[in-house]
Design a protein around this motif. Structure first.
Motif, PDB file in Angstrom:
ATOM      1  N   ASP A  39       0.828  -1.198   0.000  1.00 14.10           N
ATOM      2  CA  ASP A  39       0.000   0.000   0.000  1.00 14.10           C
ATOM      3  C   ASP A  39       0.867   1.253   0.000  1.00 14.10           C
ATOM      4  O   ASP A  39       1.958   1.261   0.588  1.00 14.10           O
ATOM      5  CB  ASP A  39      -0.894   0.049   1.243  1.00 14.10           C
ATOM      6  CG  ASP A  39      -2.352  -0.262   0.934  1.00 14.10           C
ATOM      7  OD1 ASP A  39      -2.674  -0.542  -0.236  1.00 14.10           O
ATOM      8  OD2 ASP A  39      -3.172  -0.236   1.863  1.00 14.10           O
TER       9      ASP A  39
ATOM     10  N   GLU B 113      -3.283   0.686  -3.669  1.00 12.41           N
ATOM     11  CA  GLU B 113      -2.338  -0.425  -3.785  1.00 12.41           C
ATOM     12  C   GLU B 113      -1.364  -0.152  -4.910  1.00 12.41           C
ATOM     13  O   GLU B 113      -1.747   0.325  -5.986  1.00 12.41           O
ATOM     14  CB  GLU B 113      -3.087  -1.735  -4.048  1.00 12.41           C
ATOM     15  CG  GLU B 113      -2.192  -2.955  -4.000  1.00 12.41           C
ATOM     16  CD  GLU B 113      -2.968  -4.260  -4.085  1.00 12.41           C
ATOM     17  OE1 GLU B 113      -2.702  -5.167  -3.289  1.00 12.41           O
ATOM     18  OE2 GLU B 113      -3.848  -4.366  -4.977  1.00 12.41           O
TER      19      GLU B 113
ATOM     20  N   HIS C 131      -2.042  -3.596   4.814  1.00  9.69           N
ATOM     21  CA  HIS C 131      -1.699  -4.462   3.694  1.00  9.69           C
ATOM     22  C   HIS C 131      -0.676  -5.479   4.183  1.00  9.69           C
ATOM     23  O   HIS C 131       0.307  -5.110   4.831  1.00  9.69           O
ATOM     24  CB  HIS C 131      -1.117  -3.625   2.555  1.00  9.69           C
ATOM     25  CG  HIS C 131      -1.155  -4.299   1.226  1.00  9.69           C
ATOM     26  ND1 HIS C 131      -0.468  -5.476   0.955  1.00  9.69           N
ATOM     27  CD2 HIS C 131      -1.793  -3.973   0.065  1.00  9.69           C
ATOM     28  CE1 HIS C 131      -0.673  -5.830  -0.294  1.00  9.69           C
ATOM     29  NE2 HIS C 131      -1.485  -4.939  -0.860  1.00  9.69           N
TER      30      HIS C 131
ATOM     31  N   LEU D 268      -4.186  -7.048  -1.938  1.00 10.61           N
ATOM     32  CA  LEU D 268      -4.969  -6.565  -0.812  1.00 10.61           C
ATOM     33  C   LEU D 268      -6.315  -7.271  -0.719  1.00 10.61           C
ATOM     34  O   LEU D 268      -6.868  -7.439   0.370  1.00 10.61           O
ATOM     35  CB  LEU D 268      -5.179  -5.055  -0.926  1.00 10.61           C
ATOM     36  CG  LEU D 268      -5.962  -4.394   0.214  1.00 10.61           C
ATOM     37  CD1 LEU D 268      -5.183  -4.501   1.519  1.00 10.61           C
ATOM     38  CD2 LEU D 268      -6.261  -2.946  -0.109  1.00 10.61           C
TER      39      LEU D 268
END
Length: 597
Positions: A464, A487, A535, A541
């Motif tokens: 992330d 992400e 994350h 994710l």
């Protein structure tokens, strides 16, 4: 019976289309005259009647309304099985028509309430019941995926998991399971343990028994058919009715409030339909003056009780001369001055309005101001590092090396809530890249959603990129303003390095007058827990809710700021149609007889 000088009928049955009976308490003026209805549908027991934020039904009845407070299906005394949100469209539609036909009703119904009670309004209104005239949804969402469960694009475990235990608690009480009820209460009052417990989809037997819907929320990380069935916004837009949207700058459902208003603003073209947005300095509960430890002053409540009554007076009683129509459609609290301001609309970003991504041009857009990330000879790690926010792209240090942060998913950076708390101590951490602008020469008025464009490269991703915006005050306090995430490194080879990419983040909405002498500060790191679900690194994710302790990895992110790899923050400047003190900005057209917005 009489209570509080109004007439009360308790446990009044409402039989739905499928034969299930719901029960309601009804409060009405003692004079016995026909009056409009305010309907509140909630899953927490009708005796509470949303009084954690709203006036008691007695107060509304004293203003000439019949108030109907109903237990939704499977809650309180009502029959049936409670599955959060799923039955609220048909049940709510039936409840509206039933309420309109009650003795003493004049046939005009409005709905009010916040959170789940607000979502119940959107659900009922999506089926367009004939007698529903206006709604006032507070701190809620009409699109549960984007506006409630996944507001930053990741599962909002901080709010959804403890809330699931709250709903399970009431289910356990209904089943007579006192031990389970007590266990759920312990989680509600101290949720830290379950938020650190991994994976999020295991180890919750009480939820499996009393609130299995939680696993549906967590188990659908992408918008799909499940979420489409819990998105009432498009159906509402087909035949909209007036809506008073109420939000809080520090509420976890702010995204949902603004998303719904954005979808409706500007579409109405006559005096017969319009919408309103009010945003106060509030968390979800309470709607007070000291959210986040900051005293917002005596104007913090904004007179909201009376404004809601005026809203329904206009639509349900026909009081067209109460001044509501002539006011600007948006009203919001500005925290630095402690005053309410108005606007002609919520400012959608230029890219949103055009339906495309933000421009890659280095020039600032007409409705925004860009600050350019710049490295220096000193790494940008921590507040004492060399990271800067420059006013012009030519001021960026082109010789600076990319800045790098390392994110260990076992030790996420703390960010507990979107409240205006001081972040300066956290900004000393070297796992955070910190970019600070120069002190402002004059006040900078921001209103809307900041945008961020970052050139970055990931090692051992995906991971992330989390951005936080703070206001650095002359005394050294770094006041939280906004945050967002996305992400990055999705194409990372296993055990390798991804190519350079451009990350784009739309940060949480804000409104603030940054005073002269203050500075804006941007943080970049890999997490902001528990506000954002962490994350795990090295896996998508979308699989994070199933990640266990052994799946938590370490990733590194490089951020470029050189002119050929520019990164920038785009700030939403308040437009010229804002005003202080509620002065109107709407004007009547001389040619068409309609009202420009």
């Amino acid at each position: 019976m009489e209570f509080g000088k109004v007439t009360v009928r308790r446990k009044v049955p409402c039989v739905l289309r499928d034969g299930v009976t719901l029960y309601a308490d009804i409060y009405r003026p003692a004079d016995g005259r026909d009056c409009p209805v305010l309907l509140l549908r909630q899953p927490y027991g009708r005796m509470i009647a949303s009084t954690v934020s709203y006036a008691h039904p007695v107060w509304y009845a004293s203003h000439g309304y019949m108030v109907v407070v109903q237990d939704v299906r499977g809650r309180g005394d009502s029959e049936g099985e409670f599955v959060p949100f799923v039955h609220e469209a048909e049940d709510g539609c039936d409840a509206v028509e039933w309420a309109a036909a009650l003795p003493g009703s004049n046939g005009r119904v409005g709905m009010y309430g916040f959170s789940y009670q607000g979502a119940a309004q959107w659900a009922a209104a999506s089926l367009h019941p004939e007698h529903l005239v206006a709604i006032a949804p507070g701190m809620t969402a009409a699109d549960l995926y984007h506006g409630w469960m996944y507001p930053y694009g990741s599962f909002d475990v901080q709010n959804c998991l403890p809330w699931a235990y709250q709903l399970a608690r009431d289910g356990a009480r209904r089943a007579g399971d006192a031990e389970a009820e007590a266990a759920c209460t312990r989680v509600m009052t101290d949720p830290g343990g379950v938020l650190w417990q991994l994976p999020y989809t295991e180890g919750h037997p009480l939820l499996e028994k009393y609130m299995p819907a939680y696993f549906d929320w967590a188990g659908h990380p992408a918008y799909d058919g499940y979420w489409a069935g819990l998105n009432w916004l498009e159906a509402f837009r087909e035949r909209p009715i007036p809506a008073l949207h109420i939000g809080g700058w520090y509420d976890f459902l702010l995204h949902g409030t603004i998303q719904s208003y954005e979808a409706l603003q500007g579409g109405e073209r006559s005096r017969e339909l319009f919408h309103r947005l009010e945003i106060g300095p509030w968390t979800h509960i309470p709607w007070g003056r000291k959210a986040g430890g900051v005293d917002h002053g005596p104007e913090a409540d904004g007179g909201l009780h009376l404004r809601q009554v005026r809203w329904f007076d206009y639509w349900l009683k026909g009081e067209r001369d109460n001044g509501l129509f002539e006011e600007p459609p948006v009203r919001y609290f500005e925290p630095m001055s402690g005053r309410w301001e108005t606007a002609a609309g919520y400012p959608a970003a230029a890219a949103d309005a055009a339906g495309k991504k933000p421009s890659s041009s280095p020039a600032s857009p007409a409705n925004g101001k860009r600050l350019y990330l710049s490295g220096s000879s000193v790494p940008a790690n921590g507040a004492l590092g060399g990271g800067g926010l420059k006013d012009r792209p030519e001021d960026v240090d082109g010789a600076a090396a990319p800045d790098v942060f390392v994110y260990d998913a076992r030790l996420p950076m703390p960010l507990s809530a979107a409240v205006p708390a001081d972040q300066s101590a956290r900004q000393d951490r070297y796992e955070i890249l910190v970019y600070t602008g120069r002190p402002l020469a004059e006040e900078l008025h921001l209103f809307g959603s900041p945008r961020l464009r970052v050139r970055c490269q990931v090692m051992d991703g995906p991971t992330d990129l989390v951005a936080s915006l703070t206001l650095l005050l002359p005394g050294g306090q770094a006041r939280f303003l906004s945050a967002g995430r996305t992400e990055i490194g999705a194409a990372s080879p296993e055990g390798g390095v991804a190519d350079w990419e451009t990350a784009e983040i739309r940060l949480r909405p804000l409104a603030i007058r940054c005073p002269a002498g203050s500075s804006l500060r941007l943080e970049l790191t890999g997490s902001g827990f528990p506000l954002l679900m962490r994350h795990p690194n090295g896996r998508p994710l979308a699989t994070a809710v199933r990640a266990g302790p052994g799946d938590l990895k370490i990733a590194a992110v490089a951020v470029a700021s050189a002119p050929d790899q520019a990164s920038w923050l785009e700030l939403p400047l308040a437009g010229g149609n804002e005003s202080r003190g509620g002065r109107p900005v709407r004007r009547k057209s001389n040619t068409q007889g309609e009202w420009d917005r």
